[in-house]
Design an enzyme around this catalytic site. Structure first.
Site, mmCIF file in Angstrom:
data_model
loop_
_atom_site.group_PDB
_atom_site.id
_atom_site.type_symbol
_atom_site.label_atom_id
_atom_site.label_comp_id
_atom_site.label_asym_id
_atom_site.label_seq_id
_atom_site.Cartn_x
_atom_site.Cartn_y
_atom_site.Cartn_z
ATOM 1 C CG ASP A 111 3.531 5.676 -3.188
ATOM 2 O OD1 ASP A 111 3.367 4.497 -2.830
ATOM 3 O OD2 ASP A 111 3.973 6.564 -2.435
ATOM 4 C CB SER A 125 3.433 8.084 4.290
ATOM 5 O OG SER A 125 3.533 7.617 2.981
ATOM 6 C CG HIS A 148 5.379 4.423 0.499
ATOM 7 N ND1 HIS A 148 4.953 5.538 -0.193
ATOM 8 C CD2 HIS A 148 5.570 4.839 1.763
ATOM 9 C CE1 HIS A 148 4.899 6.578 0.631
ATOM 10 N NE2 HIS A 148 5.271 6.166 1.825
#
EC number: 3.4.21.107
Length: 474
Positions: A143, A216, A113
């Site tokens: 992911d 992230s 993402h």
């Protein structure tokens, strides 16, 4: 000079004891300085640019409400920053994340993402030099994304074993929260093997390490300086960090990365079943000693489970000797198997334990679910559950891949069915562990239901099957 009193001596001894305990406690705390010094050069900042059409005003900010309940992928890739564009020209969305170098020739791991839909990916190293990255491949289901930058002799991280990680163990994250490069936060492992909504193939590592937008895709280290996970998601009600963060185990990430590198895609094992959790009432209904395992609610015709003899109502207790405690354990284990390999299952069927062996299939692309249409006019049957049911047409049976069952045409407001949430259009295929092949069979089974004991019912709603339980008091 007077001698000190015994009370004074006790006070001094108590103070010395408290000091010694404080020193011991301080000595027990980990020192992260050496770890950070060695690992930081291999942690990178990742920024992306995505060209947006001039007319796309509403697409600039992602829809927070559409995400799984209060689980967010670090606030939508760190909230893309879109410059104002009053002239109506083409705009660029920018986002920020982290990553880490796993090979000295420039392979970089991060979250999917972070780089999804990016037109340009820039990797900034610890010396602030920038390199343009190429997307080797990405896997939305886990992911995980694999990038490649041109370079030689680049600093790399040490890879650890996430299976060996223990709950309560110290861990440390390095990343770029809100763009502050190489920020370090630490905490402990809160739990392992966590399943999150819509994430069936990742047994997440839960920690209390402070994670924020920009972390992230960054690494999670153990005290040996080895990467054990990729920081991926947080649980939040406020929009900020609330003490629950989740990381993808490095074992899972590296398996994905190796497949992306060699094959360009990821292959996963598949059983062809729909499963659900075994509650206390379901355990009682199926004759289990305790709630455990994965209850098979649906078996796809012609799939690996169907060919291997798995049936609706079976409770899977283990796969290749590994126990299935929670139903969410099964997808993790099956997904990690290679298509074509053999799998040994232990199941409970009709209150007895059985062993099955089947061949694992390959996970297909996601398809549309089949919904039940309106109930056609047919013979109805009333019963003490407070529902009216009708026979399924041949077309409905074919669409739902069923050989029998009845469809609910009406739910009485004051009946038991209304209390347990049944709706018109729901299809009932099993009641009290018995297959329902007609409205007549349903009425007979319903009349013989026991009182004050958990009874199971298998229901299909919009093509998705699940078992529910209820008790009749009269």
């Amino acid at each position: 000079m007077s001698m000190p009193s015994w009370k004074s001596c006790l006070s001094v001894l108590a103070a010395l004891l408290m000091l010694s305990q404080a020193l011991v406690a301080r000595a027990d705390l980990p020192d992260f300085t050496e770890l950070v010094q060695e690992a930081s050069p291999a942690v990178v900042n990742i920024s992306t640019r995505q060209k947006l059409p001039a007319s796309t005003a509403s697409a600039q900010i992602p829809d927070l409400e559409g995400l799984p309940p209060i689980f967010r992928e670090f606030f939508e890739r760190s909230i893309p920053q879109v410059p104002r564009n009053p002239g109506g020209r083409q705009r660029e969305a920018q986002s920020l994340g982290s990553g880490f170098i796993i090979s000295d020739d420039g392979y970089v791991l991060t979250n999917n993402h972070v780089v999804a839909d990016a037109d340009e990916i820039i990797v900034r190293l610890s010396d602030r030099s920038e390199l343009e990255a190429k997307l080797v491949g990405a896997d939305p289901r886990t992911d995980v994304a694999l990038l490649k930058v041109e370079g030689k002799g680049l600093p790399t991280v040490k890879l650890g074993n996430s299976e060996a990680l223990k709950v309560g163990e110290w861990v440390l994250a390095i990343g770029s929260p809100f763009g502050f490069d190489h920020s370090v936060t630490a905490g402990i492992v809160s739990a392992k093997g966590r399943s999150l909504p819509n994430e069936s193939y990742v047994p997440f590592i839960q920690t209390d390490v402070a994670i924020n937008p920009g972390n992230s895709g960054g690494p999670l280290f153990n005290l040996d300086g080895e990467v054990v996970g990729i920081n991926s998601q947080i649980f939040t009600r406020s929009g900020g960090f609330m003490g629950l963060s989740f990381a993808i185990p490095i074992d899972v990430a590296m398996d994905v990365a190796n497949q992306l590198k060699s094959e360009g895609k990821v292959s996963r094992g598949w059983l062809g079943v729909v499963i659900q959790e075994v509650s206390k009432d379901l355990a009682e209904s199926f004759g289990l000693e305790k709630p455990a395992g994965a209850l098979v609610a649906q078996v796809l015709e012609g799939g690996p489970a169907d060919k291997g003899g798995l049936q609706v109502g079976d409770v899977i207790l283990s796969l290749n000797g590994r126990p299935i405690v929670m139903s969410a354990d099964l997808p993790h284990l099956v997904g990690g198997l290679k298509p074509g390999s053999k799998a040994d299952l232990e199941v409970v069927r009709d209150g007895e334990r059985r062993k099955l062996q089947l061949t694992i299939g390959a996970l297909p692309e996601e398809g549309d679910e089949v919904a039940v249409g309106k109930v056609p006019g047919a013979e109805r049957s009333s019963n003490r559950l407070g529902v009216k049911v009708a026979e399924l047409s041949d077309e409905q049976k074919k669409a739902l891949d069923l050989k029998g069952g009845v469809v609910i045409s009406e739910v009485l407001e004051s009946g038991p069915a209304a209390l347990i949430g049944l709706r018109p259009g729901d299809v009932i295929t099993h009641l009290n562990n018995q297959a329902i092949d007609s409205a007549k069979t349903f009425t007979k089974v319903a009349q013989d239901l026991p009182k004050n004991r958990s009874v199971s019912m298998r229901v299909l709603r919009q093509g998705r099957a699940s078992f529910i339980t209820f008790k009749l008091s009269e």
